[in-house]
Design a protein around this motif. Structure first.
Motif: not given
Length: 161
Positions: A51-60, A62-74
């Motif tokens: 669960a901790e590994a899955d949570q860490a993977e989910a956080l990574r 999510l961070a990648a998704y947010r970066r891609e979303l910010a790039d898409a907004h730009h």
């Protein structure tokens, strides 16, 4: 025989049953119980780790998704800006083309008006002479065509002499 002096046969049977049950518990039931508890502990601890590994993977992720979303907004903002600039350039070009066409149309219309005015002046000048001499002849009561043709009085009058 009382509680302080037990019957030896009962004591032997009781001890025999006690050791039989104790052996059965120690050899069969307790190892199975310990194995089941170990499996559960492993599943729980492994589940927590997973669960901790899955949570860490989910956080990574999510961070990648947010970066891609910010790039898409730009990128979208850049595309909107480029489209606005291109639209403004097209609008300016269309406006300039419209002004140029208007200027050409106005110049052509003025030239046509000038030609039409000159044609009308020539046509009226040609028609006014005979009309004026005919009208003057009616007023005087005699035809004045020969007089006007001989003296050129209508042409002199129209020329302003």
């Amino acid at each position: 025989m009382g509680p302080l002096e037990p019957d030896p046969a009962e004591l032997v049977i009781g001890l025999l049953c006690f050791f039989l049950i104790f052996g059965l518990l120690g050899r069969i039931i307790l190892p199975r119980l310990e194995r089941t508890l170990a499996d559960r502990r492993y599943a729980i601890e492994g589940g927590v780790e997973r669960a901790e590994a899955d949570q860490a993977e989910a956080l990574r992720t999510l961070a990648a998704y947010r970066r891609e979303l910010a790039d898409a907004h730009h990128e979208a903002a850049r595309i909107r800006q480029a489209a606005a600039e291109e639209g403004a350039a097209l609008l300016a070009a269309a406006r300039e083309e419209g002004h140029r066409e208007r200027a050409e149309l106005v110049a052509a219309a003025r030239a046509r008006l000038s030609v039409d005015r000159e044609l009308a002046r020539v046509s009226l000048r040609a028609a006014i002479g005979p009309l004026s001499t005919d009208l003057a002849g009616r007023i005087v009561g005699e035809p004045l065509d020969a007089f006007a043709a001989r003296h050129g009085s209508v042409e002199r009058f129209l020329e302003g002499r």
